[in-house]
Design a protein around this motif. Structure first.
Motif, short mmCIF file in Angstrom:
data_model
loop_
_atom_site.label_atom_id
_atom_site.label_comp_id
_atom_site.label_asym_id
_atom_site.label_seq_id
_atom_site.Cartn_x
_atom_site.Cartn_y
_atom_site.Cartn_z
N UNK A 173 2.49 0.41 -12.93
CA UNK A 173 2.87 0.15 -11.54
C UNK A 173 4.12 -0.73 -11.49
N UNK A 174 4.15 -1.74 -12.34
CA UNK A 174 5.31 -2.64 -12.37
C UNK A 174 6.58 -1.89 -12.75
N UNK A 178 12.11 2.25 -8.97
CA UNK A 178 12.43 2.51 -7.56
C UNK A 178 13.24 1.38 -6.94
N UNK A 179 13.51 0.33 -7.71
CA UNK A 179 14.26 -0.81 -7.18
C UNK A 179 13.44 -1.62 -6.19
N UNK A 230 0.80 -1.22 0.00
CA UNK A 230 0.00 0.00 0.00
C UNK A 230 0.84 1.28 0.00
N UNK A 231 1.90 1.37 0.80
CA UNK A 231 2.72 2.59 0.74
C UNK A 231 3.33 2.82 -0.64
N UNK A 232 3.66 1.75 -1.34
CA UNK A 232 4.20 1.88 -2.70
C UNK A 232 3.11 2.36 -3.64
#
Length: 177
Positions: free
Chosen positions: A166-167, A173-174, A146-148
């Motif tokens: 999203x992927x 962002x690693x 959720x934070x991502x």
């Protein structure tokens, strides 16, 4: 995650005249200002309506429902579950940001699972009747990410008109694993 079942503190700036009116009303009612404010907020929220999102799986305009009824149906002490439910209803209920966050989950095979997102709507399905779209998610994965998801939607908002999946965002962002 914080315990969301207890009282929370909010801070708000109001016109000094309204503060004086609250003081007088609380004194007249022999109540504390905080109790009076709670009652006023509940009354105010009770006046809001929205198109009923739980009839035949889609919103039917002209079929209004009380905001607090919908809120009580989808609220959960688990903040992620609540936000996901609210967002799945759509922007008419919760605004664009939560709605877009929920679409990341609901629109992706990656988050599919066994958990019925709306289940019995805290007992409201029997009261209201009708049907609604079923969404089955992997709730533990959603909670973990959720934070991502929140940062992904914020990233898209801050970098318009850039479109990144999203992927791909997670890869950038690693965070892909």
């Amino acid at each position: 995650m914080a315990n969301r079942s207890k009282k929370v503190v909010i801070s708000a700036r109001i016109d000094p005249q309204l503060k004086d009116a609250l003081d007088i009303a609380a004194s007249k009612q022999n109540e504390k200002i905080v109790k009076l404010l709670e009652e006023f907020v509940e009354i105010g929220l009770g006046t809001l309506t929205l198109p009923n999102p739980f009839r035949e799986g889609k919103i039917r305009f002209g079929n209004e429902i009380n905001f607090l009824e919908v809120f009580e149906a989808v609220w959960d002490p688990d903040e992620v579950l609540f936000k996901l439910r609210a967002g799945a209803i759509g922007p008419e209920f919760c605004g664009e940001t939560l709605s877009r966050q929920a679409k990341v989950v609901i629109g992706s095979e990656y988050f599919k699972g066994e958990y019925d997102l709306f289940d019995d709507l805290n007992g409201h399905t029997q009261i209201w009747g009708g049907t609604y779209d079923k969404h089955y998610v992997n709730l533990e994965l959603v909670k973990k990410e959720w934070p991502i998801i929140e940062s992904y939607i914020a990233f898209l908002d801050n970098n318009q008109p850039l479109v990144v999946s999203y992927e791909d965002y997670k890869k950038m962002r690693g965070l892909d694993s």
